[in-house]
Design an enzyme around this catalytic site. Structure first.
Site, PDB file in Angstrom:
ATOM      1  N   ASP A 274      -7.364  -2.906   3.343  1.00 40.41           N
ATOM      2  CA  ASP A 274      -8.357  -1.844   3.192  1.00 40.41           C
ATOM      3  C   ASP A 274      -9.732  -2.299   3.681  1.00 40.41           C
ATOM      4  O   ASP A 274     -10.436  -1.569   4.371  1.00 40.41           O
ATOM      5  CB  ASP A 274      -8.459  -1.422   1.724  1.00 40.41           C
ATOM      6  CG  ASP A 274      -7.190  -0.754   1.223  1.00 40.41           C
ATOM      7  OD1 ASP A 274      -6.100  -1.174   1.645  1.00 40.41           O
ATOM      8  OD2 ASP A 274      -7.277   0.164   0.404  1.00 40.41           O
TER       9      ASP A 274
ATOM     10  N   CYS B  41     -10.120  -9.518  -2.837  1.00 37.38           N
ATOM     11  CA  CYS B  41     -11.539  -9.268  -3.117  1.00 37.38           C
ATOM     12  C   CYS B  41     -11.870  -9.574  -4.577  1.00 37.38           C
ATOM     13  O   CYS B  41     -11.133  -9.195  -5.482  1.00 37.38           O
ATOM     14  CB  CYS B  41     -11.889  -7.831  -2.771  1.00 37.38           C
ATOM     15  SG  CYS B  41     -11.609  -7.422  -1.036  1.00 37.38           S
TER      16      CYS B  41
ATOM     17  N   GLU C  63      -9.971   5.506   2.091  1.00 31.88           N
ATOM     18  CA  GLU C  63     -11.059   5.142   1.190  1.00 31.88           C
ATOM     19  C   GLU C  63     -12.394   5.376   1.882  1.00 31.88           C
ATOM     20  O   GLU C  63     -12.474   5.385   3.111  1.00 31.88           O
ATOM     21  CB  GLU C  63     -10.949   3.676   0.777  1.00 31.88           C
ATOM     22  CG  GLU C  63      -9.811   3.407  -0.185  1.00 31.88           C
ATOM     23  CD  GLU C  63      -9.769   1.963  -0.644  1.00 31.88           C
ATOM     24  OE1 GLU C  63     -10.573   1.145  -0.144  1.00 31.88           O
ATOM     25  OE2 GLU C  63      -8.926   1.632  -1.493  1.00 31.88           O
TER      26      GLU C  63
ATOM     27  N   CYS D 192      -6.405 -11.825   1.724  1.00 32.68           N
ATOM     28  CA  CYS D 192      -5.738 -11.495   0.457  1.00 32.68           C
ATOM     29  C   CYS D 192      -4.321 -12.046   0.401  1.00 32.68           C
ATOM     30  O   CYS D 192      -3.813 -12.374  -0.674  1.00 32.68           O
ATOM     31  CB  CYS D 192      -5.698  -9.979   0.265  1.00 32.68           C
ATOM     32  SG  CYS D 192      -7.275  -9.144   0.482  1.00 32.68           S
TER      33      CYS D 192
ATOM     34  N   CYS E 259      -3.184  -7.941  -1.123  1.00 35.81           N
ATOM     35  CA  CYS E 259      -4.054  -6.810  -0.829  1.00 35.81           C
ATOM     36  C   CYS E 259      -3.572  -5.555  -1.557  1.00 35.81           C
ATOM     37  O   CYS E 259      -2.412  -5.431  -1.946  1.00 35.81           O
ATOM     38  CB  CYS E 259      -4.118  -6.586   0.677  1.00 35.81           C
ATOM     39  SG  CYS E 259      -5.515  -5.535   1.187  1.00 35.81           S
ATOM     40  N   ASP E 260      -4.468  -4.595  -1.675  1.00 38.42           N
ATOM     41  CA  ASP E 260      -4.345  -3.486  -2.611  1.00 38.42           C
ATOM     42  C   ASP E 260      -2.974  -2.819  -2.693  1.00 38.42           C
ATOM     43  O   ASP E 260      -2.397  -2.683  -3.770  1.00 38.42           O
ATOM     44  CB  ASP E 260      -5.361  -2.393  -2.254  1.00 38.42           C
ATOM     45  CG  ASP E 260      -6.793  -2.880  -2.391  1.00 38.42           C
ATOM     46  OD1 ASP E 260      -6.991  -4.062  -2.723  1.00 38.42           O
ATOM     47  OD2 ASP E 260      -7.712  -2.082  -2.165  1.00 38.42           O
ATOM     48  N   LYS E 261      -2.439  -2.352  -1.559  1.00 37.82           N
ATOM     49  CA  LYS E 261      -1.246  -1.510  -1.631  1.00 37.82           C
ATOM     50  C   LYS E 261       0.035  -2.313  -1.774  1.00 37.82           C
ATOM     51  O   LYS E 261       1.082  -1.758  -2.128  1.00 37.82           O
ATOM     52  CB  LYS E 261      -1.160  -0.597  -0.397  1.00 37.82           C
ATOM     53  CG  LYS E 261      -2.414   0.245  -0.179  1.00 37.82           C
ATOM     54  CD  LYS E 261      -2.859   0.952  -1.456  1.00 37.82           C
ATOM     55  CE  LYS E 261      -4.221   1.600  -1.309  1.00 37.82           C
ATOM     56  NZ  LYS E 261      -5.333   0.648  -1.141  1.00 37.82           N
TER      57      LYS E 261
ATOM     58  N   SER F 166     -12.687   2.904  -2.624  1.00 39.20           N
ATOM     59  CA  SER F 166     -12.439   1.500  -2.911  1.00 39.20           C
ATOM     60  C   SER F 166     -12.829   1.203  -4.350  1.00 39.20           C
ATOM     61  O   SER F 166     -13.702   1.862  -4.929  1.00 39.20           O
ATOM     62  CB  SER F 166     -13.279   0.636  -1.970  1.00 39.20           C
ATOM     63  OG  SER F 166     -13.381  -0.676  -2.450  1.00 39.20           O
TER      64      SER F 166
END
Length: 587
Positions: free
Chosen positions: A115, A228, A478, A83, A156-158, A504
Site C-alpha cells: 500500500d 509500517c 486508500e 514489510c 504488508c497489510d493485505k 490507510s
C-alpha cells in the site's frame, strides 16, 4: 535440501527408515494411525502414490517425512516491500518449529502488493484485490497438496487478512504469523514513520519545509525490514488476530529485526503441528465473541478503519454473523488505551516493550470489556493466554481503563441519507466530532490530491472523492496521499473528507470512508454536487447531505453508471463480483 532431523544421528535415521519400511503391509500402505486423520495420506500413502513420493523426494523429503503431518508454510516473501522482505529467514525458523514438533514443512509463496509504495497511483487499485488473490492462492495450494495444517507468514497489510481468510475458509488447523514491525526512523531527535513522509509531502507543497527537509525525512523514515511502525493497518490486524486467537499471543510484538522473532517463529510452527494433533480446526473454536474481542482490541489501540473490512471478510469465511452495527456497539463500550501513532506518540515496538497486546487485552478483560472464555488456536482460552501479562514499570504507552485516553474507542459507524448502508470514521485521530461545510467533489483521487497541492481547498470544505469504491475503482484505493497532504498543509482540523474508497491506518483527521452504497452502483455519494452542504455528526452517528428526498430522487433519475474502467483481467473479474464495503468487500 531438508535439514536433517537434529534429534538423531545419520545412522539412526537410516535405521528408523528401514524399520518404517518393515512395518508396511504387503499392500504398501503405512500402518493405520487412528489418533490422527490426516488429509495428506491420500497424497503420499500406498503403492499408487509412488510417483508423488518420488517427486517429493526430489525436494528433500524421505520416508520419515511422509509419516508426519504435512504443514504448508504459506509465505508472502517479496523484494518489493520492506514489510515482507525478511520473511525467507522467518520461514526457516518456522520450519525448525514444525520439525521439532513432529511435522514436515513444505513452503510455498504468494503475492504481496505494498500500500505504501503504490499509494496515489493506479497500482493502489491492486491492493485490496490482492487480499482475495492471497486467500485464493493459499486455498489452491492447500487443496492441491492436501496439507494437514498451515502456518501463514504475513507482513504488508493485505497479506495478513488474506492468509487468515484462507485458513478459516479451508477450516484447517493453522496459525498466522506476522513478520513484525519496522524500527522507527530518527529525524532531528524524534521517532518518525512513513506517515511523516506522506505528511511532509503536503508540508513541502505548502512551502512549510524545504527540498532538503523532505529528502532528509524520506531517507530516515524506514531504516530496515518490517511493516509500517505505527498502529496502521498491518499492526492493527496483527494485534486484532492475536485477540481473535488465530495468532499465538505475543507473536506480533517483536520487531522484524529483533532476535526474539526467531523464538516466536519456532513457536508458530510448533503451534500449528499441535493444532493438527489436537484437531483444532477454526470451526471448533472461532465464535462471534472472538470477533468482538478483536473489534475491542482495534478500538482500544486506535487501529485502522481497514479492520472493519478485514474482520467482516474473515467472519464471512467463518460463517459468523458480523455487521457494522457490531463495530459501533463494541466501540461505544471500549475505551482508547494505547497511545499509538498516527493519533498518539508511540510506535508498535513501544507497545510491545510496554506489555504488548496481552496487556491491552488483560486490562479490557479485567474491566469485562472482552470475553476471556473463548478458545484460541493454542487450545487455551484467551483469559489463560493473557493472564501473565505485566506492564513494564514506568511505561506510558498503555493507559488504564479507569483513566483512558478517550472513554470510547477509535472507530464509529455513521449512517444517513449519504450512507444508508453505513460509513466508517476513526475518531482516535481527530478532535473534531462534528463538521458542516460545502462539498468539493472529485471523481478520482488524483484530482483531489492536485487540488490540495495547489492550495485550492479552503477551511470548512468537505472534500468528496467518489468512484473509488470496490466496484468503481475498482479495488477501493486508500487515500493517504490526499489525507496526509491535507494534514501537511495545516488543514487537518478544518477540513473533512468523504469517500467510497478507504484510508490507510496512518490517516488522521475527520476522514469518512467506506461510504456505502458506493457511487459506481448509484449510491447517494454519486448525487452530490459542488456546494451542497454535507453534515457529519459523530454524537448522532449521522452522515447527511442537506437535500430533500425529492431532490435526491430527481438527481438519481438523471444519473448514469460510468463505463467500467477495466474490461478484462483480474480487475474486471473483481469489479463484477465484489460485494459492498459494508459487507467486507469480499468476492
Amino acid at each position: 535440501m531438508r535439514v536433517p532431523d537434529r534429534g538423531a544421528a545419520a545412522g539412526d535415521s537410516k535405521t528408523r527408515t528401514e524399520e518404517k519400511r518393515a512395518e508396511k503391509s504387503s499392500s504398501g500402505k503405512h500402518p493405520a494411525r487412528p489418533e490422527l486423520e490426516l488429509p495428506s495420506r491420500v497424497l503420499v500413502e500406498g503403492p499408487s502414490r509412488a510417483p508423488a513420493r518420488a517427486m517429493l523426494r526430489a525436494v528433500g523429503l524421505d520416508d520419515a517425512d511422509f509419516e508426519r503431518p504435512l504443514i504448508g508454510i504459506a509465505n508472502t516473501w517479496a523484494e518489493t516491500t520492506p514489510c515482507n522482505a525478511h520473511l525467507r529467514q522467518v520461514a526457516e525458523w518456522v520450519k525448525e518449529g514444525v520439525r521439532d514438533a513432529g511435522g514436515t514443512p513444505l513452503e510455498f509463496n504468494t503475492v504481496v502488493v505494498s500500500d505504501g509504495i503504490t499509494m496515489g497511483t493506479q497500482g493502489m487499485k491492486a491492493s485490496l484485490v490482492s487480499r482475495e488473490v492471497v486467500a485464493d492462492s493459499v486455498e489452491l495450494m492447500a487443496v492441491g497438496y492436501q496439507f494437514d495444517g498451515l502456518v501463514a507468514l504475513s507482513g504488508c497489510d493485505k497479506t495478513i487478512p488474506g492468509t487468515v481468510m484462507a485458513i478459516v475458509r479451508l477450516d484447517l488447523p493453522g496459525v498466522m504469523l506476522y513478520g513484525g514491525s519496522i524500527a522507527a526512523g530518527r529525524y532531528r531527535g524524534r521517532d518518525i514513520t512513513i506517515q511523516d513522509v506522506f505528511e511532509a509531502v503536503g508540508a513541502h507543497a505548502a512551502g512549510r519545509i524545504t527540498d532538503d527537509d523532505l529528502g532528509d525525512i524520506e531517507r530516515a523514515a524506514c531504516p530496515g525490514a518490517g511493516a509500517c511502525g505505527g498502529q496502521f493497518t498491518a499492526n492493527t490486524m496483527a494485534t486484532a488476530f492475536e485477540a481473535l486467537g488465530i495468532s499465538v499471543m505475543g507473536s506480533a510484538g517483536p520487531p522484524a529485526g529483533d532476535p526474539r522473532r526467531r523464538d516466536v517463529a519456532r513457536q508458530a510452527g510448533q503451534a500449528a503441528v499441535a493444532a493438527v494433533k489436537q484437531g483444532l480446526r477454526p470451526s471448533k473454536w472461532l465464535r462471534k465473541a472472538s470477533f468482538q474481542n478483536a473489534i475491542a482490541c482495534v478500538n482500544a489501540t486506535g487501529g485502522s478503519t481497514n479492520a472493519v473490512l478485514h474482520l467482516l471478510a474473515v467472519a464471512a469465511e467463518a460463517g459468523v454473523g458480523l455487521s457494522l452495527d457490531d463495530f459501533d456497539r463494541v466501540g461505544r463500550n471500549t475505551p482508547l488505551l494505547a497511545d499509538l501513532k498516527p493519533a498518539g506518540r508511540f510506535v508498535a515496538p513501544d507497545m510491545y516493550e510496554a506489555g504488548g497486546t496481552a496487556l491491552v487485552l488483560k486490562r479490557l478483560l479485567e474491566a469485562e470489556r472482552v470475553d476471556g472464555n473463548v478458545m484460541t488456536v493454542t487450545g487455551r482460552t484467551l483469559g489463560e493466554d493473557v493472564k501473565h501479562a505485566r506492564a513494564r514499570r514506568g511505561q506510558r504507552v498503555v493507559a488504564s481503563v479507569e483513566n483512558p485516553l478517550k472513554p470510547e474507542g477509535g472507530l464509529v459507524i455513521l449512517r444517513g441519507n449519504l450512507a444508508p448502508e453505513g460509513a466508517v470514521l476513526k475518531v482516535a485521530g481527530t478532535g473534531m466530532l462534528a463538521h458542516e461545510g460545502p462539498a468539493r467533489v472529485f471523481e478520482r483521487e488524483e484530482d483531489a490530491f492536485a487540488a490540495v497541492q495547489q492550495s485550492e481547498i479552503e477551511k470548512g470544505d468537505v472534500v468528496v472523492i467518489r468512484y473509488e469504491g470496490p466496484v468503481g475503482g475498482p479495488g477501493m484505493r486508500e487515500m493517504l496521499g490526499v489525507t496526509a497532504a491535507i494534514a501537511g498543509a495545516g488543514l487537518g482540523q478544518y477540513v473533512a473528507l468523504l469517500t467510497d474508497g478507504r484510508f490507510s491506518g496512518a490517516t488522521r483527521g475527520m476522514m469518512v470512508g467506506h461510504v456505502a452504497p458506493e457511487a459506481a452502483v448509484g449510491g447517494p455519494i454519486a448525487l452530490i454536487r459542488d456546494g451542497d452542504t454535507v453534515v457529519i455528526d459523530v454524537a448522532r452517528r449521522k452522515l447527511d447531505v442537506a437535500l430533500s428526498g425529492s431532490e435526491l430522487t430527481r438527481r438519481r433519475e438523471r444519473w448514469k453508471a460510468p463505463d467500467p474502467r477495466f474490461r478484462r483481467g483480474v480487475m474486471a473479474k473483481y469489479a463484477e463480483r465484489v460485494a459492498s464495503a459494508a459487507l467486507g468487500a469480499t468476492t
